[in-house]
Enzyme design. Structure first.
Site, PDB file in Angstrom:
ATOM      1  N   ASP A   1       0.838  -1.612   0.110  1.00 51.08           N
ATOM      2  CA  ASP A   1      -0.245   0.211  -0.501  1.00 51.08           C
ATOM      3  C   ASP A   1       0.569   0.878  -0.146  1.00 51.08           C
ATOM      4  O   ASP A   1       2.050   1.025  -0.371  1.00 51.08           O
ATOM      5  CB  ASP A   1      -0.706  -0.001   1.166  1.00 51.08           C
ATOM      6  CG  ASP A   1      -2.431   0.762   0.554  1.00 51.08           C
ATOM      7  OD1 ASP A   1      -2.283   1.703   0.304  1.00 51.08           O
ATOM      8  OD2 ASP A   1      -3.524   0.113   0.717  1.00 51.08           O
TER       9      ASP A   1
ATOM     10  N   HIS B   1      -3.330   3.354  -5.075  1.00 56.28           N
ATOM     11  CA  HIS B   1      -2.457   2.583  -3.163  1.00 56.28           C
ATOM     12  C   HIS B   1      -0.870   2.235  -3.889  1.00 56.28           C
ATOM     13  O   HIS B   1      -0.537   1.338  -3.082  1.00 56.28           O
ATOM     14  CB  HIS B   1      -2.945   2.023  -2.577  1.00 56.28           C
ATOM     15  CG  HIS B   1      -4.837   2.418  -2.679  1.00 56.28           C
ATOM     16  ND1 HIS B   1      -4.437   3.164  -0.743  1.00 56.28           N
ATOM     17  CD2 HIS B   1      -5.725   1.966  -2.227  1.00 56.28           C
ATOM     18  CE1 HIS B   1      -5.299   3.674  -0.751  1.00 56.28           C
ATOM     19  NE2 HIS B   1      -6.392   2.621  -1.815  1.00 56.28           N
TER      20      HIS B   1
ATOM     21  N   GLU C   1     -10.055   2.472  -4.888  1.00 56.47           N
ATOM     22  CA  GLU C   1      -9.468   3.730  -4.742  1.00 56.47           C
ATOM     23  C   GLU C   1      -8.344   4.988  -5.548  1.00 56.47           C
ATOM     24  O   GLU C   1      -7.572   5.304  -4.358  1.00 56.47           O
ATOM     25  CB  GLU C   1      -9.192   4.483  -2.445  1.00 56.47           C
ATOM     26  CG  GLU C   1     -10.102   4.107  -1.338  1.00 56.47           C
ATOM     27  CD  GLU C   1      -9.740   4.149  -0.405  1.00 56.47           C
ATOM     28  OE1 GLU C   1     -11.130   3.936   0.424  1.00 56.47           O
ATOM     29  OE2 GLU C   1      -8.408   3.350   0.187  1.00 56.47           O
TER      30      GLU C   1
ATOM     31  N   TRP D   1      -8.545  -3.930   8.702  1.00 57.27           N
ATOM     32  CA  TRP D   1      -7.481  -2.443   8.144  1.00 57.27           C
ATOM     33  C   TRP D   1      -6.811  -1.752   9.509  1.00 57.27           C
ATOM     34  O   TRP D   1      -7.497  -1.559  11.036  1.00 57.27           O
ATOM     35  CB  TRP D   1      -8.803  -1.789   7.490  1.00 57.27           C
ATOM     36  CG  TRP D   1      -9.080  -1.977   6.285  1.00 57.27           C
ATOM     37  CD1 TRP D   1     -10.565  -2.295   6.428  1.00 57.27           C
ATOM     38  CD2 TRP D   1      -8.414  -2.095   4.820  1.00 57.27           C
ATOM     39  NE1 TRP D   1     -10.634  -2.237   4.850  1.00 57.27           N
ATOM     40  CE2 TRP D   1      -8.792  -2.721   4.453  1.00 57.27           C
ATOM     41  CE3 TRP D   1      -6.805  -2.104   4.233  1.00 57.27           C
ATOM     42  CZ2 TRP D   1      -8.987  -2.903   2.944  1.00 57.27           C
ATOM     43  CZ3 TRP D   1      -6.961  -2.430   3.556  1.00 57.27           C
ATOM     44  CH2 TRP D   1      -7.666  -3.566   2.802  1.00 57.27           C
TER      45      TRP D   1
END
Length: 783
Positions: A215, A282, A345, A487
């Site tokens: 990430d 990411h 995202e 998460w």
């Protein structure tokens, strides 16, 4: 009577006598004195088997009971070794394993092609007065039979021998995908931590460990062809590094040898590990390692910001060569059929601003950036398919209309993605936010750990149904199962992870394994005390949030009268609430809470929740009830001001390893309400203020952050009367953040008021700097 079960009034379609027996057990336990011998309960199995019937009699298991292996399979030996090791460690019950044909007065394990349950991962388990027998047609089924037997042999916290009630189980899973995702990119866990979590997954019959390995904040997997990914991408420099306990450097990665070890460890427990490498967004840690992979050509730092960062992979052929080479090493490490490529995202600002990307889109005839992402994911999917693997990604992969036909979709933005994908013929895994996001806090108690709000309770997880009602039977056949996501932005240690996961994982395991018609909330609660004992034996940091006592009073009535009417409750209304007012810790001999009670101030109330078997379901909670405390509120229990419902509970520093304190913040508007309070005699306000790092990447939502004018260099804490547009009662300047402690006091006089009034507290600090929180707010009254 507090904690009484609402027992089922009709029998479910299958034979589930244990549920009714559990209800009878709870009713009898509630009626008998606390010192009475416990009534024999039905088996405390989680998840519930597909079919179970009780019979007469029982079988006694002690150190002289052999485990007989009635086949020559290595997997059967491995299952027996797993069972004997776990029993020895948790119950002190040491069983010995022998080979040979089935005998009486023994526990028999056998792989049998003619076993009664034909479904994959199914098993038959029979207990009679003569012995216990587990048969299955495959290795996984036999292992799950051993998991059930382990639960039968650990019905309580006792040690040594145990009597197992006679019963007959025919069991198999409802869904093939029973998953848990752990984010190792935001915060890094050791190999021992991962294996500890895998152990618990196996005991809950979960079979997919989704491992989030890359990430913006870190690249955690060694790729030998690209050493900079871990030399640079695995490490970040935290905000305010080296100060107040924040490390100078944070990170870590798993070597390929360690990954092989973890994969083998999981496989021995019949768990498949699905790796995730996020793309095309990411990608900041990867671009920090190799800037040529990015769009701008510049080298960013590995991100220290939680949220949505702007860095994307570019769409050059050389970047796809990099991705293909990375996937080659990933596929060599992970035998999973599925490879997760993220896809979520990915804000497209860099692509939109890049002439090279725009030229590529024109050459390909792609009209917009969403379609370009679809092309990107489609190209990766083709590479995986050519190597015998299947692509799985978050539901954004659907947006480009170019997703491979055999791609599997993981629906996280609610269930709409799953519905759309299933209708289009894609397999789906339900993993919706917020229901199955275990980074959501479990309660609004003042001592709850850090995490996202709104609250996601144990009951809300248990109530989740993976198959959307709008799907036809044919479409519903594409639902592979459900998965919870962990998460870790706000979970820097395994203690945080375990608190977030357990016992909500018990609820998820029953959702994924058991027939929907079998699920019964009250029956589930009745089976939890035995599971809590198993957790204690294995030193799991299980959350007691669902059972934690809430000690409530009407503050203003108590302030006016000097007398408090105390109400006790918990989330589940299960078990017995017992309390004291004499300063002692509650025990089974303490008064049983039946109705609100009244007492003169000052008063200290302590309360704890006990299961029907006498075990403690929640640690004691305490509330001091006097004038000083009634005029005080902890900041994380104070609501947002009207207009924004976003809420987080965060730790003092991004990488703080302590579980307390935590602070409630709204990253969009630093404004909270002190609830309406009787203000007679109040002369001042005292605030324990806290300065926190504003380490949040908000992307296009940055425009929603409220900026307010300030009159002193670093802003103020302003107190308004009644509402945020009310008269200003006080303004307290904030100190220079470069030369002050992270926690500091603020005090101001308040004009005299009478009656009940709320207060609006607003920080006006510049939004380009730190974010401020309220530790405790106290109104100061005349003696």
């Amino acid at each position: 009577m507090h904690g009484m079960l609402d027992c089922p009034r009709r029998r479910p379609p299958m034979t589930f006598r244990p549920l009714l027996a559990a209800c009878a057990f709870l009713l009898l336990s509630a009626l008998q004195p606390s010192h009475a011998a416990p009534v024999m309960a039905s088996p405390s199995l989680i998840p519930l088997p597909a079919q179970m019937t009780m019979a007469d009699g029982r079988f006694h298991v002690d150190a002289h009971t052999p485990i007989v292996l009635d086949d020559h399979s290595a997997s059967t030996r491995q299952t027996a070794a797993w069972l004997t090791d776990l029993l020895a460690r948790t119950r002190g019950l040491h069983l010995h394993v022998v080979h040979g044909a089935a005998t009486a007065h023994a526990i028999v394990l056998k792989l049998d092609p003619h076993a009664p349950v034909a479904q994959h991962a199914g098993y038959a388990l029979d207990v009679t007065a003569q012995g216990i027998r587990i048969t299955a047609r495959d290795d996984t089924g036999l292992f799950y039979g051993a998991v059930t037997l382990y639960q039968l042999l650990t019905p309580n916290a006792a040690q040594g021998a145990v009597d197992v009630p006679a019963l007959h189980i025919r069991d198999w899973p409802r869904f093939a995908w029973r998953g848990l995702m752990l984010d190792s990119a935001r915060h890094f866990q050791s190999v021992a931590d991962i294996e500890r979590l895998l152990d618990q997954m196996a005991q809950h019959k979960l079979d997919v460990f989704h491992w989030h390995l890359t990430d913006d904040q870190g690249w955690r997997i060694q790729i030998k062809r690209y050493p900079e990914l871990t030399k640079i991408g695995a490490w970040r420099t935290p905000p305010d590094a080296g100060h107040d306990g924040e490390p100078k450097r944070y990170g870590g990665f798993y070597t390929q040898a360690q990954i092989r070890q973890v994969v083998a460890y999981a496989a021995a427990r019949h768990i498949t590990i699905v790796p995730e490498l996020d793309m095309p967004g990411h990608a900041q840690a990867a671009v920090a390692s190799y800037p040529q992979l990015g769009v701008t050509g510049k080298r960013p730092q590995v991100s220290t910001l939680w949220g949505v960062n702007p860095y994307l992979y570019n769409v050059d052929d050389s970047t796809f060569t990099f991705i293909d080479n990375v996937l080659d090493e990933v596929m060599a490490l992970f035998p999973s059929k599925y490879i997760h490529v993220g896809g979520d995202e990915a804000i497209k600002d860099q692509w939109k601003a890049s002439p090279a990307v725009q030229a590529k889109m024109h050459a390909l005839g792609i009209k917009n950036e969403d379609a370009l992402q679809g092309w990107f994911i489609g190209r990766v999917g083709k590479y995986l398919a050519a190597h015998g693997r299947k692509l799985i990604g978050w539901d954004e992969i659907l947006e480009g209309n170019n997703v491979p036909a055999d791609a599997t979709v993981m629906s996280w933005r609610g269930t709409d993605g799953a519905i759309t994908a299933a209708k289009a013929g894609h397999d789906v895994v339900l993993s919706p936010s917020p229901q199955l996001y275990f980074d959501g806090v479990q309660s609004d108690h003042a001592d709850e750990y850090a995490g996202r709000i709104p609250v996601q309770t144990l009951q809300s997880v248990y109530a989740f149904e993976p198959v959307p009602k709008v799907l036809t039977p044919a479409q519903a056949s594409h639902v592979l199962g459900a998965q919870a996501n962990v998460w870790t932005e706000h979970m820097p240690t395994m203690a945080h992870v375990e608190h977030a996961v357990f016992p909500r994982l018990d609820a998820l395991s029953e959702v994924d394994w058991s027939p929907a018609s079998a699920r019964n909330w009250n029956g589930f609660l009745a089976r939890l005390p035995a599971q809590f004992a198993r957790y204690r034996a294995q030193h799991i940091n299980v959350a007691d949030s669902a059972f934690a006592p809430v000690i409530a009073v009407d503050r203003n009535t108590a302030l006016a009268s000097g007398t408090a009417t105390v109400t006790l409750s918990d989330q589940t209304d299960f078990g017995a609430l017992r309390y004291t007012v004499d300063g002692q810790a509650p025990t089974l001999a303490s008064p049983l809470y039946r109705a609100p009670f009244t007492a003169k101030l000052p008063l200290t109330v302590r309360a704890a929740t006990f299961a029907p078997d006498g075990s403690e379901l929640a640690a004691p909670r305490e509330r001091i009830i006097d004038r000083t405390h009634l005029l005080s509120r902890i900041g994380n229990t104070m609501p947002n001001c009207p207009g924004s419902d976003f809420r987080l509970r965060v730790q003092p520093m991004p990488d703080a390893t302590s579980t307390q304190p935590v602070y409630g913040i709204n990253v969009f508007d630093s404004c909270q309400m002190f609830p309406s309070t009787r203000m007679d005699g109040v002369t001042a306000i005292h605030v324990d203020a806290v300065r926190l790092e504003r380490n949040f990447a908000l992307a296009h939502d940055q425009k929603l952050v409220v900026s307010r004018p300030h009159t002193t260099p670093f802003g103020e804490l302003v107190v308004h009367a009644d509402s945020c547009k009310g008269a200003v009662l006080a303004s307290m300047p904030l100190p220079d953040p470069a030369h002050s402690a992270r926690t500091f006091p603020l005090t101001a006089k308040l004009p005299a008021q009478t009656g009940n009034h709320a207060l609006c507290l607003i920080y006006t600090a510049p939004i380009s700097g730190p974010i401020y929180a309220l530790g405790r707010v106290s109104l100061v009254a005349r003696p």
